[in-house]
Motif scaffolding. Structure first.
Motif, PDB file in Angstrom:
ATOM      1  N   ILE A   1      22.997 -10.474  23.738  1.00  0.00           N
ATOM      2  CA  ILE A   1      22.696 -11.016  25.067  1.00  0.00           C
ATOM      3  C   ILE A   1      23.055 -10.011  26.162  1.00  0.00           C
ATOM      4  O   ILE A   1      23.228 -10.388  27.317  1.00  0.00           O
ATOM      5  N   ALA A   2      23.106  -8.739  25.805  1.00  0.00           N
ATOM      6  CA  ALA A   2      23.451  -7.684  26.770  1.00  0.00           C
ATOM      7  C   ALA A   2      22.183  -7.165  27.443  1.00  0.00           C
ATOM      8  O   ALA A   2      21.629  -6.142  27.065  1.00  0.00           O
ATOM      9  N   VAL A   3      21.725  -7.890  28.458  1.00  0.00           N
ATOM     10  CA  VAL A   3      20.497  -7.547  29.172  1.00  0.00           C
ATOM     11  C   VAL A   3      20.839  -7.263  30.638  1.00  0.00           C
ATOM     12  O   VAL A   3      21.502  -8.061  31.287  1.00  0.00           O
ATOM     13  N   LYS A   4      20.346  -6.145  31.160  1.00  0.00           N
ATOM     14  CA  LYS A   4      20.664  -5.761  32.532  1.00  0.00           C
ATOM     15  C   LYS A   4      19.826  -6.494  33.574  1.00  0.00           C
ATOM     16  O   LYS A   4      20.279  -6.718  34.693  1.00  0.00           O
ATOM     17  N   CYS A   5      18.595  -6.859  33.211  1.00  0.00           N
ATOM     18  CA  CYS A   5      17.713  -7.463  34.204  1.00  0.00           C
ATOM     19  C   CYS A   5      16.945  -8.641  33.590  1.00  0.00           C
ATOM     20  O   CYS A   5      16.254  -8.462  32.583  1.00  0.00           O
ATOM     21  N   PRO A   6      17.048  -9.829  34.178  1.00  0.00           N
ATOM     22  CA  PRO A   6      16.341 -10.995  33.649  1.00  0.00           C
ATOM     23  C   PRO A   6      14.831 -10.852  33.828  1.00  0.00           C
ATOM     24  O   PRO A   6      14.353 -10.054  34.625  1.00  0.00           O
ATOM     25  N   GLY A   7      14.079 -11.676  33.101  1.00  0.00           N
ATOM     26  CA  GLY A   7      12.640 -11.712  33.273  1.00  0.00           C
ATOM     27  C   GLY A   7      12.250 -12.601  34.440  1.00  0.00           C
ATOM     28  O   GLY A   7      12.923 -13.591  34.735  1.00  0.00           O
ATOM     29  N   GLU A   8      11.152 -12.271  35.107  1.00  0.00           N
ATOM     30  CA  GLU A   8      10.677 -13.091  36.226  1.00  0.00           C
ATOM     31  C   GLU A   8      10.245 -14.478  35.752  1.00  0.00           C
ATOM     32  O   GLU A   8      10.529 -15.486  36.403  1.00  0.00           O
ATOM     33  N   LEU A   9       9.566 -14.527  34.617  1.00  0.00           N
ATOM     34  CA  LEU A   9       9.102 -15.811  34.091  1.00  0.00           C
ATOM     35  C   LEU A   9      10.274 -16.686  33.676  1.00  0.00           C
ATOM     36  O   LEU A   9      10.338 -17.872  34.026  1.00  0.00           O
ATOM     37  N   THR A  10      11.210 -16.104  32.929  1.00  0.00           N
ATOM     38  CA  THR A  10      12.356 -16.895  32.476  1.00  0.00           C
ATOM     39  C   THR A  10      13.216 -17.348  33.656  1.00  0.00           C
ATOM     40  O   THR A  10      13.708 -18.478  33.677  1.00  0.00           O
ATOM     41  N   PHE A  11      13.378 -16.489  34.647  1.00  0.00           N
ATOM     42  CA  PHE A  11      14.166 -16.883  35.822  1.00  0.00           C
ATOM     43  C   PHE A  11      13.508 -18.053  36.554  1.00  0.00           C
ATOM     44  O   PHE A  11      14.191 -18.995  36.991  1.00  0.00           O
ATOM     45  N   SER A  12      12.191 -18.018  36.684  1.00  0.00           N
ATOM     46  CA  SER A  12      11.496 -19.100  37.386  1.00  0.00           C
ATOM     47  C   SER A  12      11.663 -20.430  36.648  1.00  0.00           C
ATOM     48  O   SER A  12      11.769 -21.493  37.278  1.00  0.00           O
ATOM     49  N   ILE A  13      11.689 -20.374  35.317  1.00  0.00           N
ATOM     50  CA  ILE A  13      11.897 -21.599  34.528  1.00  0.00           C
ATOM     51  C   ILE A  13      13.347 -22.058  34.621  1.00  0.00           C
ATOM     52  O   ILE A  13      13.637 -23.241  34.830  1.00  0.00           O
ATOM     53  N   ILE A  14      14.265 -21.120  34.475  1.00  0.00           N
ATOM     54  CA  ILE A  14      15.691 -21.457  34.472  1.00  0.00           C
ATOM     55  C   ILE A  14      16.135 -22.088  35.783  1.00  0.00           C
ATOM     56  O   ILE A  14      16.895 -23.071  35.792  1.00  0.00           O
ATOM     57  N   LYS A  15      15.682 -21.562  36.909  1.00  0.00           N
ATOM     58  CA  LYS A  15      16.126 -22.121  38.193  1.00  0.00           C
ATOM     59  C   LYS A  15      15.614 -23.540  38.405  1.00  0.00           C
ATOM     60  O   LYS A  15      16.200 -24.314  39.169  1.00  0.00           O
ATOM     61  N   ASP A  16      14.524 -23.919  37.683  1.00  0.00           N
ATOM     62  CA  ASP A  16      13.979 -25.269  37.814  1.00  0.00           C
ATOM     63  C   ASP A  16      14.501 -26.236  36.753  1.00  0.00           C
ATOM     64  O   ASP A  16      14.565 -27.443  36.998  1.00  0.00           O
ATOM     65  N   TYR A  17      14.874 -25.724  35.587  1.00  0.00           N
ATOM     66  CA  TYR A  17      15.202 -26.608  34.473  1.00  0.00           C
ATOM     67  C   TYR A  17      16.660 -26.540  33.998  1.00  0.00           C
ATOM     68  O   TYR A  17      17.111 -27.444  33.303  1.00  0.00           O
ATOM     69  N   VAL A  18      17.367 -25.483  34.323  1.00  0.00           N
ATOM     70  CA  VAL A  18      18.746 -25.321  33.853  1.00  0.00           C
ATOM     71  C   VAL A  18      19.714 -25.812  34.920  1.00  0.00           C
ATOM     72  O   VAL A  18      19.539 -25.533  36.114  1.00  0.00           O
ATOM     73  N   ASP A  19      20.751 -26.531  34.500  1.00  0.00           N
ATOM     74  CA  ASP A  19      21.675 -27.151  35.451  1.00  0.00           C
ATOM     75  C   ASP A  19      22.793 -26.227  35.901  1.00  0.00           C
ATOM     76  O   ASP A  19      23.252 -26.304  37.044  1.00  0.00           O
ATOM     77  N   ASP A  20      23.236 -25.351  35.026  1.00  0.00           N
ATOM     78  CA  ASP A  20      24.345 -24.465  35.398  1.00  0.00           C
ATOM     79  C   ASP A  20      24.403 -23.310  34.404  1.00  0.00           C
ATOM     80  O   ASP A  20      23.863 -23.393  33.288  1.00  0.00           O
ATOM     81  N   ILE A  21      25.042 -22.221  34.817  1.00  0.00           N
ATOM     82  CA  ILE A  21      25.296 -21.078  33.932  1.00  0.00           C
ATOM     83  C   ILE A  21      26.758 -20.674  34.098  1.00  0.00           C
ATOM     84  O   ILE A  21      27.251 -20.522  35.217  1.00  0.00           O
ATOM     85  N   VAL A  22      27.471 -20.538  32.974  1.00  0.00           N
ATOM     86  CA  VAL A  22      28.868 -20.119  33.003  1.00  0.00           C
ATOM     87  C   VAL A  22      29.002 -18.800  32.228  1.00  0.00           C
ATOM     88  O   VAL A  22      28.138 -18.439  31.438  1.00  0.00           O
TER      89      VAL A  22
END
Length: 399
Positions: free
Chosen positions: A230-251
């Motif tokens: 899970i060592a990724v420097k830059c998120p994907g645009e598609l995944t970020f757009s989904i995550i901000k709408d469907y994911v409740d939190d990130i720790v």
């Protein structure tokens, strides 16, 4: 809409993939006062969930696209998924992996039929090389996370979870580029809008956590974590757009917390996961999940022997099972015997000892003793430190 496509993806891959077990964990449930279930994708074909997305993606390609071959970049698990799926479907594959990818993952990718190219020091470096190969050879690039058909393939995990357990309160999911949690979250939220989806990142590779926090894609200059998957420097645009709408939190979790969870998983469940696979378990202590029904995604189990040894050692230290200290002693007979007597009386088992005159600050009169002992927890370590101090030994704790 997403759920329909994920069901289609499931039909597209179910003849090949394993329906991985969903196991109840008495130990993690007790520690965190919840009902904890583990979705064991470490027992998937190729040792990780990535085969789901890779197989779904390649099966959606036209015959013309397949004839051109596929190329991908990966820290390991996506590489093996693409190589396996491509060989299964008679498609040539080129896999670009960072130079520091664990040996096991490189060898496994080759064994699955992939043409491996080692390049760069992290996923993002490998990505640029793979895109260059794509342009040179006119191959089809299979993105590890920023592709909707890959995401739908990963989302089939949620369908399997809901087939076995109802009324789930929370799903904990590791995040690298975000493909896994994107697929799981869109499926889970359509099946149960009240469910909470919480992502987990390593502290040293928290690009998506930062992006989620600031509502804008944040790229890191570098990543530093034992959780290479899970060592990724830059998120994907598609995944970020989904995550901000469907994911409740990130720790985020530390490498030490990951190592501790890895140790418990190995010791209590006899289950082997890679560091990124154990990250969701490490997040349990960061959250108040008392009384909740929780599923942790154990995303993969591809780990080499040297990393296993290192994680076990770190986990033992974190749980107070190993204690190392140094003490400077007068170079006179009986000093070492006195230390040994105290440790023996306290049931601390010596596993390593170094008695070195040249390391002492006063080499003419003293010696430096470094001792590693097996202990029974933090309280046991504190008792050893107190007893040594009471007997006039001024120790320095190494770890």
């Amino acid at each position: 809409m997403h759920l329909k496509e994920i069901r289609k993806a499931h039909n597209n891959i179910k003849d090949i993939i394993n329906k991985t077990p969903l196991l109840y964990s008495p130990i993690f449930s007790a520690i965190n006062n919840c009902s904890l279930y583990m979705k064991c994708e470490n027992l998937q074909i190729t040792g990780a969930y990535k085969i789901r997305g890779a197989l779904n993606k390649i099966r959606t390609l036209s015959e013309e696209e397949k004839s051109k071959g596929v190329v991908c970049s990966s820290a390991g698990n996506h590489a093996q998924g693409v190589a396996y799926a491509a060989k299964l479907l008679g498609v040539n594959s080129t896999i670009v992996m960072p130079k520091n990818t664990p040996y096991l993952k490189v060898q496994s990718t080759k064994e699955f039929g992939g043409n491996v190219v080692l390049h760069g020091n992290c996923y993002d470096d490998a990505f640029l090389k793979a895109k260059f190969i794509e342009s040179q050879n006119n191959s089809v690039f299979i993105h590890p996370f920023n592709d909707i058909n890959v995401i739908y393939g990963q989302g089939t995990i949620a369908l399997e979870i809901f087939e076995e357990i109802e009324n789930i309160d929370v799903i904990l999911c590791p995040i690298g580029g975000g493909g896994l949690i994107s697929g799981i979250s869109v499926a889970a939220k359509e099946l149960n809008p009240n469910i909470k989806i919480i992502g987990v990142q390593a502290e040293g590779a928290n690009a998506m956590e930062q992006s989620f926090k600031y509502n804008n894609i944040v790229c890191l200059n570098s990543v530093n974590t034992i959780a290479d998957g899970i060592a990724v420097k830059c998120p994907g645009e598609l995944t970020f757009s989904i995550i901000k709408d469907y994911v409740d939190d990130i720790v985020t979790v530390s490498d030490k917390e990951i190592a501790e969870s890895f140790l418990i998983l190995c010791e209590k469940h006899k289950i082997l996961a890679e560091a990124s696979g154990a990250a969701s378990l490490a997040a349990l202590k960061k959250l108040n999940l008392s009384g909740k029904k929780v599923v942790s995604i154990i995303s993969g189990g591809n780990i080499d022997m040297l990393t296993i040894s290192s994680l076990i050692s770190d986990g033992l230290v974190e749980r107070g099972r190993l204690f190392c200290f140094s003490v400077e002693l007068p170079d006179t007979p009986g000093q070492l015997q006195e230390i040994s007597k105290i440790l023996s009386e306290l049931n601390a088992n010596v596993v390593q000892l170094e008695h070195n005159q040249f390391k002492a600050s006063n080499r003419l009169k003293n010696v430096l003793l470094e001792v590693t002992v097996e202990t029974n927890g933090i309280e046991h370590i504190e008792l050893i430190k107190l007893t040594l101090n009471e007997n006039g030994f001024k120790i320095i704790q190494m770890y």
